[in-house]
Design a protein around this motif. Structure first.
Motif, mmCIF file in Angstrom:
data_model
loop_
_atom_site.group_PDB
_atom_site.id
_atom_site.type_symbol
_atom_site.label_atom_id
_atom_site.label_comp_id
_atom_site.label_asym_id
_atom_site.label_seq_id
_atom_site.Cartn_x
_atom_site.Cartn_y
_atom_site.Cartn_z
ATOM 1 N N PHE A 201 1.003 -1.253 -0.049
ATOM 2 C CA PHE A 201 0.082 0.005 0.002
ATOM 3 C C PHE A 201 0.826 1.343 -0.053
ATOM 4 C CE2 PHE A 201 0.780 -0.928 4.602
ATOM 5 C CZ PHE A 201 0.965 0.349 4.968
ATOM 6 N N ILE A 202 0.063 2.307 -0.302
ATOM 7 C CA ILE A 202 1.040 3.685 -0.383
ATOM 8 C C ILE A 202 0.137 4.384 0.604
ATOM 9 C CG2 ILE A 202 1.426 5.851 -1.518
ATOM 10 C CD1 ILE A 202 2.213 4.236 -4.087
ATOM 11 N N TYR A 203 0.410 5.093 1.509
ATOM 12 C CA TYR A 203 -0.239 5.968 2.684
ATOM 13 C C TYR A 203 0.041 7.297 2.618
ATOM 14 C CZ TYR A 203 -2.301 7.427 6.936
ATOM 15 O OH TYR A 203 -3.360 8.093 7.813
ATOM 16 N N ILE A 204 -1.048 8.095 2.257
ATOM 17 C CA ILE A 204 -1.012 9.593 2.170
ATOM 18 C C ILE A 204 -2.049 10.124 3.005
ATOM 19 C CG2 ILE A 204 -1.020 11.570 0.833
ATOM 20 C CD1 ILE A 204 -0.234 9.639 -1.601
ATOM 21 N N GLN A 209 -3.962 16.265 -3.107
ATOM 22 C CA GLN A 209 -3.954 17.619 -3.690
ATOM 23 C C GLN A 209 -4.213 17.476 -5.029
ATOM 24 O OE1 GLN A 209 -0.126 19.211 -2.651
ATOM 25 N NE2 GLN A 209 -0.577 19.245 -0.839
ATOM 26 N N GLU A 210 -4.771 18.393 -5.806
ATOM 27 C CA GLU A 210 -4.844 18.599 -7.041
ATOM 28 C C GLU A 210 -3.977 18.054 -7.966
ATOM 29 O OE1 GLU A 210 -7.882 18.701 -8.739
ATOM 30 O OE2 GLU A 210 -8.714 18.541 -6.791
ATOM 31 N N SER A 211 -2.771 18.632 -7.642
ATOM 32 C CA SER A 211 -1.317 18.279 -8.308
ATOM 33 C C SER A 211 -1.172 16.786 -8.319
ATOM 34 C CB SER A 211 -0.260 19.055 -7.663
ATOM 35 O OG SER A 211 0.036 18.661 -6.458
ATOM 36 N N MET A 212 -1.912 16.061 -7.547
ATOM 37 C CA MET A 212 -1.495 14.475 -7.395
ATOM 38 C C MET A 212 -2.569 13.766 -8.285
ATOM 39 S SD MET A 212 -0.574 13.825 -3.293
ATOM 40 C CE MET A 212 -0.593 12.170 -3.573
ATOM 41 N N LYS A 213 -3.282 14.401 -8.894
ATOM 42 C CA LYS A 213 -4.359 14.129 -9.618
ATOM 43 C C LYS A 213 -4.236 13.737 -11.286
ATOM 44 C CE LYS A 213 -7.782 14.955 -6.109
ATOM 45 N NZ LYS A 213 -9.073 15.658 -5.894
ATOM 46 N N ALA A 242 -0.380 8.318 -17.832
ATOM 47 C CA ALA A 242 -1.131 6.682 -17.423
ATOM 48 C C ALA A 242 0.009 5.862 -17.968
ATOM 49 C CB ALA A 242 -2.453 6.554 -17.438
ATOM 50 N N ILE A 243 0.127 4.749 -17.302
ATOM 51 C CA ILE A 243 0.897 3.531 -17.923
ATOM 52 C C ILE A 243 -0.297 2.611 -18.362
ATOM 53 C CG2 ILE A 243 2.546 1.777 -17.157
ATOM 54 C CD1 ILE A 243 3.945 3.384 -15.480
ATOM 55 N N ARG A 244 -0.042 2.259 -19.441
ATOM 56 C CA ARG A 244 -1.067 1.153 -20.038
ATOM 57 C C ARG A 244 -0.432 -0.163 -19.949
ATOM 58 N NH1 ARG A 244 -3.089 0.848 -26.296
ATOM 59 N NH2 ARG A 244 -1.071 0.781 -26.515
ATOM 60 N N GLY A 245 -1.093 -1.047 -19.547
ATOM 61 C CA GLY A 245 -0.446 -2.474 -19.532
ATOM 62 C C GLY A 245 -1.544 -3.369 -19.974
ATOM 63 N N GLY A 263 3.663 7.182 -10.833
ATOM 64 C CA GLY A 263 4.148 7.386 -9.424
ATOM 65 C C GLY A 263 3.096 7.128 -8.441
ATOM 66 N N ILE A 264 2.687 8.231 -7.509
ATOM 67 C CA ILE A 264 1.668 8.273 -6.790
ATOM 68 C C ILE A 264 0.511 8.971 -7.031
ATOM 69 C CG2 ILE A 264 3.335 7.649 -4.778
ATOM 70 C CD1 ILE A 264 3.081 10.603 -4.035
ATOM 71 N N GLN A 265 0.377 9.249 -8.231
ATOM 72 C CA GLN A 265 -0.762 10.020 -8.724
ATOM 73 C C GLN A 265 -2.110 9.179 -8.524
ATOM 74 O OE1 GLN A 265 1.106 12.720 -8.743
ATOM 75 N NE2 GLN A 265 -0.066 13.421 -10.931
#
Length: 266
Positions: A201-204, A209-213, A242-245, A263-265
């Protein structure tokens, strides 16, 4: 194919889909073990596992080793849980369930049916340690593989109402897994226990914030499922940020794919 999970290489070593062959089947086939216990703890990320390792090291009867695996993408419960099971093929079924060699991998009953193919069984950790010694030994007596499922961190951290308690949940998870290990060693006389996770998991703290979206269209053609951390769909187009897979897994005919933010977006 460059986007296929089969070609997705970040960490050296093993991928999550190799888990059963490498850590369970190989030692059983060698004849060195009669039974392997696997504790799967939902969202037990690497750093928490290392702290668990340090706690268990206080018991000088235990010989310990800790290593990392590259998770499936997207790193979600459904996909990670299925990848850890014995399988030749993984595929997407109806209602977005993961099929393992044509069997639904959802829930304890589904996983037990899959594990039956390798003389195994699945059980909830709390239910196992609540068993009396005789009943527990009878439960595992004829089994070669016992998967023990534990859910503390994800049960707390994946809900907005309780996510602030994620770190205390990690502490509780360490104590609970220690208890399961102790039970397997002392009550079931287990000699090989593997502790792993379906995902981390990633915990924030707080709202992102809008910059993370990452901005994406309201509706992407072919979408089957949309979450904050991923989109799953058929024949998805590429999108900036976005990364496509490909989620072909072992089904070459599948056109199911995913988008994950970089990243953490979100």
């Amino acid at each position: 194919d460059c986007h296929s999970l089969n070609y997705w290489t970040i960490l050296p070593g093993y991928k999550q889909q190799d888990f059963f062959q490498r850590y369970v089947k190989a030692p059983l086939d060698s004849g060195e073990l009669r039974r392997v216990y696997v504790i799967v703890s939902d969202a037990l990320r690497y750093e928490t596992a290392m702290e668990l390792h340090d706690h268990l090291a206080a018991n000088n009867r235990l010989k310990l080793d800790c290593s990392a695996m590259q998770s499936m993408l997207p790193s979600i419960t459904r996909l990670g849980m299925a990848a850890l099971l014995p399988h030749r093929t993984l595929s997407w079924g109806v209602s977005q369930n993961l099929m393992v060699d044509g069997l639904n991998s959802h829930g304890l009953d589904g996983r037990s049916k899959i594990l039956e193919t390798v003389n195994g069984i699945a059980v909830d950790g709390s239910e196992l340690i609540a068993m009396k010694r005789e009943a527990a030994r009878a439960f595992v007596k004829d089994k070669s593989v016992v998967y023990i499922y534990h859910d503390k961190i994800d049960a707390i951290g994946d809900k907005q109402s309780s996510e602030e308690h994620t770190f205390s949940a990690c502490r509780d998870a360490i104590k609970e897994i220690e208890g399961i290990v102790s039970y397997v060693v002392n009550t079931l006389q287990g000699s090989r226990i593997i502790i792993t996770a379906d995902h981390g998991f990633i915990y924030i703290p707080g709202d992102p914030q809008e910059s993370m979206k990452t901005a994406i269209p309201a509706a992407i053609p072919g979408t089957l499922e949309t979450k904050k951390r991923y989109i799953i769909g058929r024949q998805l187009a590429e999108y900036p940020g976005a990364i496509r897979g490909s989620l072909r897994l072992d089904d070459p005919a599948s056109d199911v794919g995913f988008l994950v933010p970089r990243g953490i977006q979100r």
